[in-house]
Design a protein around this motif. Structure first.
Motif, PDB file in Angstrom:
ATOM      1  N   CYS A   1       7.213  -2.610  -5.793  1.00 33.39           N
ATOM      2  CA  CYS A   1       6.763  -1.090  -6.192  1.00 33.39           C
ATOM      3  C   CYS A   1       5.917  -1.233  -7.522  1.00 33.39           C
ATOM      4  O   CYS A   1       4.902  -0.520  -7.558  1.00 33.39           O
ATOM      5  N   GLU A   2       6.490  -1.852  -8.578  1.00 33.13           N
ATOM      6  CA  GLU A   2       5.892  -1.789  -9.756  1.00 33.13           C
ATOM      7  C   GLU A   2       4.567  -2.381  -9.844  1.00 33.13           C
ATOM      8  O   GLU A   2       3.625  -1.960 -10.480  1.00 33.13           O
ATOM      9  N   ARG A   3       4.565  -3.336  -8.896  1.00 36.17           N
ATOM     10  CA  ARG A   3       3.056  -4.014  -9.213  1.00 36.17           C
ATOM     11  C   ARG A   3       1.882  -3.112  -8.388  1.00 36.17           C
ATOM     12  O   ARG A   3       0.841  -3.085  -9.078  1.00 36.17           O
ATOM     13  N   SER A   4       2.480  -2.220  -7.575  1.00 38.98           N
ATOM     14  CA  SER A   4       1.463  -1.258  -6.748  1.00 38.98           C
ATOM     15  C   SER A   4       1.539   0.115  -6.976  1.00 38.98           C
ATOM     16  O   SER A   4       1.056   1.092  -6.505  1.00 38.98           O
ATOM     17  N   GLY A   5       2.327   0.545  -8.065  1.00 40.74           N
ATOM     18  CA  GLY A   5       2.706   1.669  -8.540  1.00 40.74           C
ATOM     19  C   GLY A   5       3.176   2.685  -7.383  1.00 40.74           C
ATOM     20  O   GLY A   5       2.689   3.717  -7.271  1.00 40.74           O
ATOM     21  N   ALA A   6       4.162   2.012  -6.715  1.00 41.95           N
ATOM     22  CA  ALA A   6       4.686   2.721  -5.702  1.00 41.95           C
ATOM     23  C   ALA A   6       6.290   3.022  -6.024  1.00 41.95           C
ATOM     24  O   ALA A   6       6.770   2.629  -6.906  1.00 41.95           O
TER      25      ALA A   6
ATOM     26  N   ARG B   1      10.143   5.909  -8.064  1.00 42.51           N
ATOM     27  CA  ARG B   1      11.271   6.577  -7.180  1.00 42.51           C
ATOM     28  C   ARG B   1      11.808   5.655  -6.160  1.00 42.51           C
ATOM     29  O   ARG B   1      11.392   5.396  -5.218  1.00 42.51           O
ATOM     30  N   TYR B   2      12.961   5.290  -6.335  1.00 39.57           N
ATOM     31  CA  TYR B   2      13.659   4.374  -5.337  1.00 39.57           C
ATOM     32  C   TYR B   2      14.745   4.693  -4.733  1.00 39.57           C
ATOM     33  O   TYR B   2      15.891   5.156  -5.406  1.00 39.57           O
TER      34      TYR B   2
ATOM     35  N   SER C   1      19.727   7.443  -5.248  1.00 36.93           N
ATOM     36  CA  SER C   1      18.738   6.530  -5.774  1.00 36.93           C
ATOM     37  C   SER C   1      19.453   5.268  -6.300  1.00 36.93           C
ATOM     38  O   SER C   1      20.559   5.087  -6.344  1.00 36.93           O
ATOM     39  N   PHE C   2      18.543   4.038  -6.294  1.00 33.64           N
ATOM     40  CA  PHE C   2      18.963   2.855  -6.831  1.00 33.64           C
ATOM     41  C   PHE C   2      17.954   2.308  -7.844  1.00 33.64           C
ATOM     42  O   PHE C   2      16.832   2.777  -7.832  1.00 33.64           O
ATOM     43  N   SER C   3      18.377   1.309  -8.438  1.00 32.53           N
ATOM     44  CA  SER C   3      17.829   0.883  -9.688  1.00 32.53           C
ATOM     45  C   SER C   3      17.670  -0.795  -9.481  1.00 32.53           C
ATOM     46  O   SER C   3      18.488  -1.260  -8.653  1.00 32.53           O
ATOM     47  N   ALA C   4      17.087  -1.536 -10.340  1.00 29.52           N
ATOM     48  CA  ALA C   4      17.079  -2.851 -10.292  1.00 29.52           C
ATOM     49  C   ALA C   4      18.278  -3.139 -10.823  1.00 29.52           C
ATOM     50  O   ALA C   4      18.604  -3.161 -12.409  1.00 29.52           O
ATOM     51  N   LYS C   5      19.232  -3.888 -10.303  1.00 28.14           N
ATOM     52  CA  LYS C   5      20.423  -4.430 -10.847  1.00 28.14           C
ATOM     53  C   LYS C   5      20.414  -5.860 -11.138  1.00 28.14           C
ATOM     54  O   LYS C   5      20.746  -6.456 -12.178  1.00 28.14           O
ATOM     55  N   GLY C   6      19.907  -6.591 -10.193  1.00 25.30           N
ATOM     56  CA  GLY C   6      19.609  -8.082 -10.344  1.00 25.30           C
ATOM     57  C   GLY C   6      20.909  -8.669 -10.553  1.00 25.30           C
ATOM     58  O   GLY C   6      21.944  -8.162 -10.500  1.00 25.30           O
ATOM     59  N   TRP C   7      20.838  -9.957 -11.109  1.00 25.84           N
ATOM     60  CA  TRP C   7      22.070 -10.542 -11.632  1.00 25.84           C
ATOM     61  C   TRP C   7      21.747 -11.670 -12.347  1.00 25.84           C
ATOM     62  O   TRP C   7      20.398 -12.317 -12.442  1.00 25.84           O
ATOM     63  N   ASP C   8      22.512 -12.023 -13.366  1.00 30.18           N
ATOM     64  CA  ASP C   8      22.498 -13.056 -14.276  1.00 30.18           C
ATOM     65  C   ASP C   8      23.314 -13.918 -13.604  1.00 30.18           C
ATOM     66  O   ASP C   8      24.340 -13.850 -13.118  1.00 30.18           O
ATOM     67  N   HIS C   9      23.121 -15.330 -13.495  1.00 31.98           N
ATOM     68  CA  HIS C   9      23.575 -16.610 -12.823  1.00 31.98           C
ATOM     69  C   HIS C   9      25.018 -16.166 -13.463  1.00 31.98           C
ATOM     70  O   HIS C   9      25.327 -16.439 -14.570  1.00 31.98           O
TER      71      HIS C   9
ATOM     72  N   ARG D   1       0.912  -1.255   0.009  1.00 31.51           N
ATOM     73  CA  ARG D   1       0.126  -0.029  -0.022  1.00 31.51           C
ATOM     74  C   ARG D   1       0.952   1.163   0.149  1.00 31.51           C
ATOM     75  O   ARG D   1       1.529   1.370   0.815  1.00 31.51           O
ATOM     76  N   PRO D   2       1.011   1.861  -1.222  1.00 31.62           N
ATOM     77  CA  PRO D   2       1.975   3.053  -1.296  1.00 31.62           C
ATOM     78  C   PRO D   2       1.570   4.277  -0.067  1.00 31.62           C
ATOM     79  O   PRO D   2       0.523   4.640   0.038  1.00 31.62           O
ATOM     80  N   GLY D   3       2.625   4.684   0.540  1.00 35.19           N
ATOM     81  CA  GLY D   3       2.573   5.556   1.615  1.00 35.19           C
ATOM     82  C   GLY D   3       1.971   4.985   2.911  1.00 35.19           C
ATOM     83  O   GLY D   3       1.915   5.903   3.929  1.00 35.19           O
ATOM     84  N   ARG D   4       1.805   3.794   2.958  1.00 40.50           N
ATOM     85  CA  ARG D   4       1.127   3.316   4.302  1.00 40.50           C
ATOM     86  C   ARG D   4       1.817   2.062   4.760  1.00 40.50           C
ATOM     87  O   ARG D   4       1.607   1.439   5.849  1.00 40.50           O
TER      88      ARG D   4
END
Lengths: 348, 348
Positions: free
Chosen positions: A245-250, A325-326, A337-345, A170-173
């Motif tokens: 965040c993406e799933r909930s527009g947060a 905004r992360y 700020s940070f972004s999705a870096k993730g990893w490739d195996h 729940r964005p903001g809550r």
């Protein structure tokens, strides 16, 4: 199935897409499926699919395919150790839905040089780990292959009716609660790959080799209305929190000093002049849990988890209404700020 | 999981067991599982596992892993064709339980040289074939591999409560009914492997490439009390009918002239001086169905199936009380015996 949807990227149109891009392509394809079978509650795009079970429960379905020399080297694992880890990866998906594991199908494709004793070991490891939570292998399939050992587990679990945790907030809550530590498994993998002596770093190697699926969290909190979503940290904290965040527009705001980092990882990073926070953000395969928790309940719930599980459980930040905004608040109060870096195996 | 249990054979103790031996080892291991999860109705050893669903239905769970260059050559299949066949193999297991398919998880391990378009094709083929029966892919997983393409489907279906067909019969009281034809797929595989021109044999090649799971049989007969068991013919008629006999302490008597053999297979065998009956007995991968049917109802049921499905459906013999005696009555009234020959993939 751990990725967002998107357009076909340039490298997907080339002949050799990365594993991440393949997953994106695949996710998009499956979700375009014309047929919607009866009883489907939640399809591709979360930790597991959810289908209707009976009046009291839903069923949750997950699978994970692990390939020798892509996800693991066989020299790193005994058969039972490999089996244990295979089960862990799938059990963690069930934990991330607030579920309980029930039945597994185990598929193996075995290269010619592999001994029956090793195969037996894998099966034993899987069965032992599942058994710890009351689940068992009920079927499966075995085949030969020419080169790499391939292990695929499909796990079926249950969750309370309409209560499976999704990748929501729940964005903001909602506060962000992390259970477990971040970055250790990646360091363990680095150590295994470098073949350096692991003296003093056994716990990091163990974090990669023997991750602990957090099913106790699901058990304790599955019906707690303060929990509004969850994901397990398989791709790395930054990638996985952004999935929510993406799933909930947060958006989100993360306090770097709160990120749960093992002492051994701090030492590892110091020795190698690596940035600890970066390792915690981008790690992966720790199978920690990220929970979206009602802000006013978050500290109490984290405290209760930590006391019960004897594992770190911390409020590390909050989900905001600033969609996309992360932000990271560092120890010296800088805001980056940070972004999705993730990893490739194996690119880690 | 298509094999009986037994002791570890000599070649299992050697380093390179055959695929069949691996399956036996694996089946034995899984069935030794110490943990029996709640709701398990039927574990390893039938076409699918069966678990309790809701008040009206049970759930049936199956998986099949198919490996490039072990089970198929990629050059034989377009992506959608391969996907169609992958679905068929699993759908047939559901048909053999008298069930209805619902949800699938699709796992792929992709070699570097494989184009995204081919991967997309596989997924489309699987989805299209599942969709024909109201089922769909609801999740899955994709990874890279170094060499062979690996495709694993887990399929979940349902059957009426306590009505899933097992590999059973009533010795001395049931007839053997075969739906579909026998031996054609093996001939199709032979043709594909020999790279000979297939002129006049398109139907045999199609029998291997595009088998038809007989879900209509399940739909028509799933609640018919005259049906006491079923198995799909994946290993070959002789092997599979013996699976039923072994489970119920029965023998069987098969009338060779009644075995449903396609005309094209008769021509194929004549040209090559092969024994048609042997091909029908030992074929494999036809995904025909063998049903145990109350003797007095068998002719009528076979007739009804044939009229409805426009496919051969024949009473080919009976299950006897002579445990372990598997007899063949030839056209010239000789009585011989047969055994489980089955096949190892690519040894056919």
């Amino acid at each position: 199935m751990k990725t967002k949807r998107g357009k076909l990227s340039k490298s997907q149109r080339r002949k050799r897409p990365s594993e991440r891009e393949l997953i994106e392509l695949f996710t998009r394809l499956i979700s375009k499926n014309k047929h919607r079978p009866p009883g489907l509650v939640l399809g591709v795009g979360d930790d597991t699919a959810v289908v209707s079970g009976d009046a009291k429960r839903d069923l949750i379905l997950t699978t994970d395919i692990q390939v020798e020399d892509i996800h693991f080297k066989r020299s790193w694992f005994s058969g039972p150790e490999l089996g244990w880890r295979l089960a862990a990866v799938n059990l963690s998906d069930v934990a991330a839905m607030g579920g309980r594991p029930l039945y597994a199908l185990l598929s193996l494709a075995i290269p010619p040089r592999l001994s029956p004793a090793y195969v037996k070991g894998i099966e034993k490891g899987v069965a032992a780990h599942l058994g710890r939570y009351g689940a068992a292998i009920v079927g499966g399939n075995i085949s030969k292959t020419e080169k790499n050992l391939i292990c695929d587990i499909m796990l079926i679990g249950s969750s309370s009716k309409n209560r499976a945790w999704r990748r929501n907030c729940r964005p903001g809550r909602d506060a962000i609660v992390v259970v477990g530590t971040l970055g250790s498994a990646r360091a363990g993998l680095r150590l295994l790959k470098s073949r350096s002596r692991h003296a003093g770093y056994a716990s990091l190697v163990r974090a990669f080799k023997k991750p602990q699926p957090l099913l106790e969290v699901a058990e304790l909190l599955s019906d707690n209305p303060a929990i509004h979503g969850a994901i397990d940290v398989s791709d790395g904290f930054s990638t996985d929190v952004i999935h929510i965040c993406e799933r909930s527009g947060a958006g989100c705001e993360v306090n770097a000093p709160e990120l749960p980092i093992a002492r051994s990882l701090q030492r590892f990073c110091k020795e190698r002049r690596e940035d600890t926070i970066e390792w915690a953000l981008e790690g992966g395969e720790d199978y920690a849990l990220i929970l979206s928790v009602a802000e006013e309940k978050a500290e109490k719930i984290a405290g209760r988890l930590q006391a019960t599980l004897k594992k770190p459980a911390r409020v590390v930040g909050k989900f905001t209404k600033r969609k996309g905004r992360y932000e990271l608040l560092t120890a010296d109060r800088r805001r980056t700020s940070f972004s999705a870096k993730g990893w490739d195996h194996f690119a880690a």
